[in-house]
Design an enzyme around this catalytic site. Structure first.
Site, PDB file in Angstrom:
ATOM      1  N   LYS A   1      45.139  36.033  42.578  1.00  0.00           N
ATOM      2  CA  LYS A   1      46.363  35.741  41.139  1.00  0.00           C
ATOM      3  C   LYS A   1      46.286  36.670  40.384  1.00  0.00           C
ATOM      4  CE  LYS A   1      47.544  32.332  37.844  1.00  0.00           C
ATOM      5  NZ  LYS A   1      47.272  30.772  37.027  1.00  0.00           N
TER       6      LYS A   1
ATOM      7  N   LYS B   1      41.216  35.807  39.766  1.00  0.00           N
ATOM      8  CA  LYS B   1      42.510  35.912  38.932  1.00  0.00           C
ATOM      9  C   LYS B   1      42.163  37.227  37.642  1.00  0.00           C
ATOM     10  CE  LYS B   1      45.236  33.636  35.602  1.00  0.00           C
ATOM     11  NZ  LYS B   1      45.352  32.296  34.614  1.00  0.00           N
TER      12      LYS B   1
ATOM     13  N   ASP C   1      41.524  26.766  35.884  1.00  0.00           N
ATOM     14  CA  ASP C   1      41.442  28.460  35.652  1.00  0.00           C
ATOM     15  C   ASP C   1      40.315  28.679  34.622  1.00  0.00           C
ATOM     16  OD1 ASP C   1      43.972  28.214  37.181  1.00  0.00           O
ATOM     17  OD2 ASP C   1      44.723  29.806  36.309  1.00  0.00           O
TER      18      ASP C   1
END
Length: 320
Positions: free
Chosen positions: A256, A220, A157
């Protein structure tokens, strides 16, 4: 290479199309009206609600990102990922073997997480690139990715440089994201946009497109450390960018939302939004994740209510 739960080919990316990026707009009032309707237009009850909540469990990146993280805490979190609901609840629903989508930790906690999840097929995700601000030297951010992949992380991430978005330097954002994708190698890369710090929904739309063009496997919303994290308007903008990217390129990119999603009812709203805007294919852990920790406890509490008809105290559903 695919993750254990993945069947979708990775997003190969494409050349930066600045004309497409600059045409991206966001009608804020219309987006906010649509977002306001999402939680009020329908509800699911009884066994249907339980089924949706079990689906939500499989899409959780069970996360601990605290300065006081220890190997013991991470091992306990991994035990919860392996068995997210109490054995009696799983047995009552005939859902033995249910797991979360992944476990997300800092680099230093990768080793205990990998050891604790060995043989389960649950991937370890690591936050990287100077998380959460993304302001460490560029070469160090690249090396951090490489170190996390070498330590066993299957998902990375990364955080983008917000200044590239705020100054409209889309080429710099594209080049940065391409470098991060290359450093990840076979590990999947989730691009954290930190949407609460991007200034406008239009910037969110454009940053989403640029990161996908550069090869992001997921986009995300947030690090969870910003003052504003995942919201429904931001989510609508991002998933519509995903839909447009899929229509044009044929590649499916995951989504996400992270930060502030702590209630089972919120998870149901997000799942229904994904179903309506992107379709059933995205309702799988290879294309949708919640970045969360406390969410699982509330889902477990709602599942127990479904089975027993009574609500239990939150302390009866610990994370570890």
């Amino acid at each position: 290479m695919h993750l254990p739960q993945t069947v979708e080919p990775r997003n190969p990316g494409m050349d930066l199309d600045l004309d497409w990026v600059m045409r991206a707009q966001a009608n804020t009032s219309a987006i906010e009206r649509r977002a306001a309707q999402l939680g009020t237009r329908r509800s699911v009850k009884k066994e249907y609600q339980a089924a949706w909540l079990l689906k939500a469990v499989t899409c959780i990146d069970l996360t601990t990102l605290s300065g006081d993280d220890t190997a013991g805490r991470v091992r306990r979190l991994c035990a919860k990922a392996r068995q997210p609901l109490r054995p009696d609840l799983l047995e009552a629903l005939d859902m033995q073997g249910l797991t979360t989508g992944a476990v997300c930790v800092y680099h230093e906690m990768i080793a205990p997480a990998v050891a604790a999840l060995e043989g389960t097929g649950i991937p370890v995700a690591a936050v990287s690139t100077g998380f959460p601000a993304g302001l460490s030297p560029f070469d160090l951010r690249v090396k951090e990715i490489e170190a996390s992949v070498a330590a066993g992380a299957k998902e990375i991430d990364i955080v983008i440089s917000r200044r590239h978005v705020l100054t409209g330097n889309w080429q710099a954002l594209y080049d940065e994201m391409r470098a991060f994708r290359a450093a990840c190698g076979a590990a999947h890369v989730k691009a954290i946009l930190a949407t609460g710090e991007l200034g406008s929904l239009r910037n969110v739309a454009r940053a989403s497109l640029v990161c996908m063009m550069a090869g992001a496997d997921f986009i995300k919303t947030s690090t969870g450390k910003e003052s504003v994290n995942a919201t429904l308007p931001v989510s609508l903008v991002m998933i519509r960018a995903i839909r447009e990217y899929h229509e044009r390129s044929g590649a499916r990119v995951g989504y996400k939302p992270a930060g502030g999603i702590s209630k089972a009812k919120d998870a149901l709203v997000y799942l229904s939004m994904i179903k309506e805007e992107l379709g059933d294919r995205w309702l799988s852990p290879d294309l949708f994740r919640f970045g969360a920790s406390s969410l699982l406890g509330d889902i477990e509490r709602q599942i127990e209510h479904h089975i027993t008809g009574a609500y239990s105290a939150a302390y009866r559903h610990p994370m570890g």
